[in-house]
Scaffold this motif. Structure first.
Motif, short mmCIF file in Angstrom:
data_model
loop_
_atom_site.label_atom_id
_atom_site.label_comp_id
_atom_site.label_asym_id
_atom_site.label_seq_id
_atom_site.Cartn_x
_atom_site.Cartn_y
_atom_site.Cartn_z
N GLU A 20 -10.55 -1.23 -0.88
CA GLU A 20 -10.59 -2.62 -1.36
C GLU A 20 -10.40 -3.55 -0.17
OE1 GLU A 20 -10.80 -6.01 -2.79
OE2 GLU A 20 -10.86 -4.58 -4.44
N GLN A 21 -11.24 -4.56 -0.06
CA GLN A 21 -11.16 -5.52 1.04
C GLN A 21 -10.00 -6.50 0.88
OE1 GLN A 21 -15.13 -6.64 0.12
NE2 GLN A 21 -15.93 -5.86 2.06
N ASN A 22 -9.71 -6.88 -0.34
CA ASN A 22 -8.67 -7.87 -0.61
C ASN A 22 -7.30 -7.18 -0.58
OD1 ASN A 22 -6.75 -9.18 -2.65
ND2 ASN A 22 -8.24 -10.80 -2.24
N PHE A 23 -6.44 -7.63 0.33
CA PHE A 23 -5.13 -7.00 0.51
C PHE A 23 -4.30 -6.99 -0.77
CE2 PHE A 23 -0.59 -7.38 1.49
CZ PHE A 23 -0.39 -6.18 2.16
N GLU A 24 -4.24 -8.11 -1.47
CA GLU A 24 -3.43 -8.20 -2.69
C GLU A 24 -3.93 -7.25 -3.77
OE1 GLU A 24 -3.42 -12.36 -3.58
OE2 GLU A 24 -2.00 -12.81 -1.97
N GLN A 25 -5.25 -7.17 -3.95
CA GLN A 25 -5.83 -6.27 -4.95
C GLN A 25 -5.58 -4.81 -4.55
OE1 GLN A 25 -6.96 -6.69 -7.95
NE2 GLN A 25 -7.66 -4.61 -8.27
N ARG A 26 -5.71 -4.52 -3.26
CA ARG A 26 -5.46 -3.16 -2.77
C ARG A 26 -4.02 -2.75 -3.06
NH1 ARG A 26 -7.45 -3.96 2.10
NH2 ARG A 26 -5.48 -4.28 3.19
N CYS A 27 -3.08 -3.64 -2.79
CA CYS A 27 -1.66 -3.36 -3.07
C CYS A 27 -1.41 -3.22 -4.57
CB CYS A 27 -0.78 -4.46 -2.49
SG CYS A 27 -0.66 -4.42 -0.71
N SER A 28 -2.07 -4.03 -5.37
CA SER A 28 -1.90 -3.96 -6.82
C SER A 28 -2.35 -2.60 -7.36
CB SER A 28 -2.70 -5.09 -7.49
OG SER A 28 -2.67 -4.95 -8.89
N VAL A 29 -3.50 -2.13 -6.91
CA VAL A 29 -3.99 -0.82 -7.35
C VAL A 29 -3.04 0.28 -6.86
CG1 VAL A 29 -5.87 0.86 -7.14
CG2 VAL A 29 -6.40 -1.55 -7.50
N GLU A 30 -2.64 0.20 -5.61
CA GLU A 30 -1.72 1.21 -5.08
C GLU A 30 -0.40 1.22 -5.84
OE1 GLU A 30 0.03 2.74 -0.81
OE2 GLU A 30 -0.52 0.63 -0.99
N ASN A 31 0.15 0.04 -6.15
CA ASN A 31 1.41 -0.04 -6.90
C ASN A 31 1.25 0.51 -8.31
OD1 ASN A 31 2.83 -1.08 -4.74
ND2 ASN A 31 2.45 -3.20 -5.33
N SER A 32 0.09 0.29 -8.92
CA SER A 32 -0.16 0.85 -10.26
C SER A 32 -0.18 2.38 -10.19
CB SER A 32 -1.50 0.34 -10.81
OG SER A 32 -1.45 -1.03 -11.07
N LEU A 33 -0.78 2.92 -9.16
CA LEU A 33 -0.80 4.38 -9.00
C LEU A 33 0.61 4.93 -8.79
CD1 LEU A 33 -3.95 4.79 -6.73
CD2 LEU A 33 -3.70 5.56 -9.09
N ILE A 34 1.39 4.27 -7.98
CA ILE A 34 2.77 4.70 -7.74
C ILE A 34 3.56 4.67 -9.04
CG2 ILE A 34 4.94 4.04 -6.61
CD1 ILE A 34 3.17 3.18 -4.19
N ALA A 35 3.39 3.62 -9.84
CA ALA A 35 4.09 3.52 -11.13
C ALA A 35 3.70 4.65 -12.07
CB ALA A 35 3.80 2.17 -11.78
N LEU A 36 2.50 5.21 -11.88
CA LEU A 36 2.03 6.31 -12.73
C LEU A 36 2.36 7.69 -12.13
CD1 LEU A 36 -1.39 4.77 -13.72
CD2 LEU A 36 0.62 5.06 -15.19
N GLY A 37 3.09 7.71 -11.03
CA GLY A 37 3.51 8.97 -10.44
C GLY A 37 2.57 9.52 -9.39
N CYS A 38 1.64 8.72 -8.93
CA CYS A 38 0.69 9.14 -7.89
C CYS A 38 1.18 8.58 -6.56
CB CYS A 38 -0.71 8.63 -8.20
SG CYS A 38 -1.33 9.18 -9.78
N PHE A 39 1.93 9.38 -5.82
CA PHE A 39 2.56 8.90 -4.59
C PHE A 39 1.76 9.21 -3.33
CE2 PHE A 39 5.96 9.77 -7.66
CZ PHE A 39 6.48 8.50 -7.79
N ARG A 40 0.73 10.03 -3.44
CA ARG A 40 -0.07 10.41 -2.27
C ARG A 40 -1.33 9.54 -2.22
NH1 ARG A 40 -1.28 16.38 -2.66
NH2 ARG A 40 -1.91 16.08 -0.51
N THR A 41 -1.16 8.30 -1.80
CA THR A 41 -2.25 7.32 -1.81
C THR A 41 -2.50 6.78 -0.41
OG1 THR A 41 -1.64 6.67 -4.06
CG2 THR A 41 -3.06 5.18 -2.86
N ALA A 42 -3.75 6.79 -0.02
CA ALA A 42 -4.18 6.15 1.23
C ALA A 42 -4.98 4.92 0.85
CB ALA A 42 -5.05 7.11 2.04
N THR A 43 -4.97 3.91 1.72
CA THR A 43 -5.74 2.71 1.46
C THR A 43 -6.64 2.41 2.65
OG1 THR A 43 -4.03 1.24 2.32
CG2 THR A 43 -3.98 1.71 -0.05
N VAL A 44 -7.82 1.86 2.35
CA VAL A 44 -8.75 1.42 3.38
C VAL A 44 -9.28 0.05 2.98
CG1 VAL A 44 -9.40 3.76 4.08
CG2 VAL A 44 -10.74 2.60 2.32
N SER A 45 -9.71 -0.72 3.98
CA SER A 45 -10.14 -2.08 3.70
C SER A 45 -11.62 -2.33 3.92
CB SER A 45 -9.33 -3.07 4.56
OG SER A 45 -9.56 -2.81 5.93
#
Length: 137
Positions: free
Chosen positions: A17-42
């Motif tokens: 995701e190019q947008n930092f806030e949206q990228r963080c939002s998706v990553e935080n949603s995954l963490i809340a669901l128990g998915c802790f092994r997440t990488a992000t790219v922009s």
């Protein structure tokens, strides 16, 4: 967003995701669901680097969550990119041009799924993670 563990295993995900806030939002949603092994790219180049040039040829991501705009900006068809990558097991593309946020199945072949939605929000991810857990078992 409800903070409740859904995933019974360590899903390895990458968020593109190019947008930092949206990228963080998706990553935080995954963490809340128990998915802790997440990488992000922009951007697309980072996505290619992380999905195509890993030193371990058998290293795979269980899930790619990507904004379709990343592919459109470099004039790459996301379906072709995703279906041709042996390192992506499941793919969720969110596309602002899709008319509804209903989960649309674009490919369903032997435990490999490609879905498309309008927006990757916590509700979509909460419904998607159990499908991935089932496909991976």
């Amino acid at each position: 967003m409800r903070s409740r563990l859904i995933s019974g295993r360590a899903i390895r995900a990458v968020v593109a995701e190019q947008n930092f806030e949206q990228r963080c939002s998706v990553e935080n949603s995954l963490i809340a669901l128990g998915c802790f092994r997440t990488a992000t790219v922009s951007d697309f180049d980072e996505l290619v680097s992380i999905t195509h040039y890993s030193p371990d040829l058998f290293e795979r991501f269980d899930l790619l969550i990507a904004n379709a705009r990343i592919f459109r900006d470099v004039k790459v068809q996301w379906a072709q990119f995703c279906l041709s990558s042996s390192r992506l097991k499941h793919v969720l593309i969110y596309d602002e041009y899709k008319s509804s946020n209903e989960l649309e199945v674009l490919s369903e072949r032997s435990a490999y799924y490609v879905w498309r939605v309008k927006k990757a929000d916590s509700t979509v991810l909460e419904n998607l993670i159990p499908l991935i857990d089932t496909a991976n078992s």
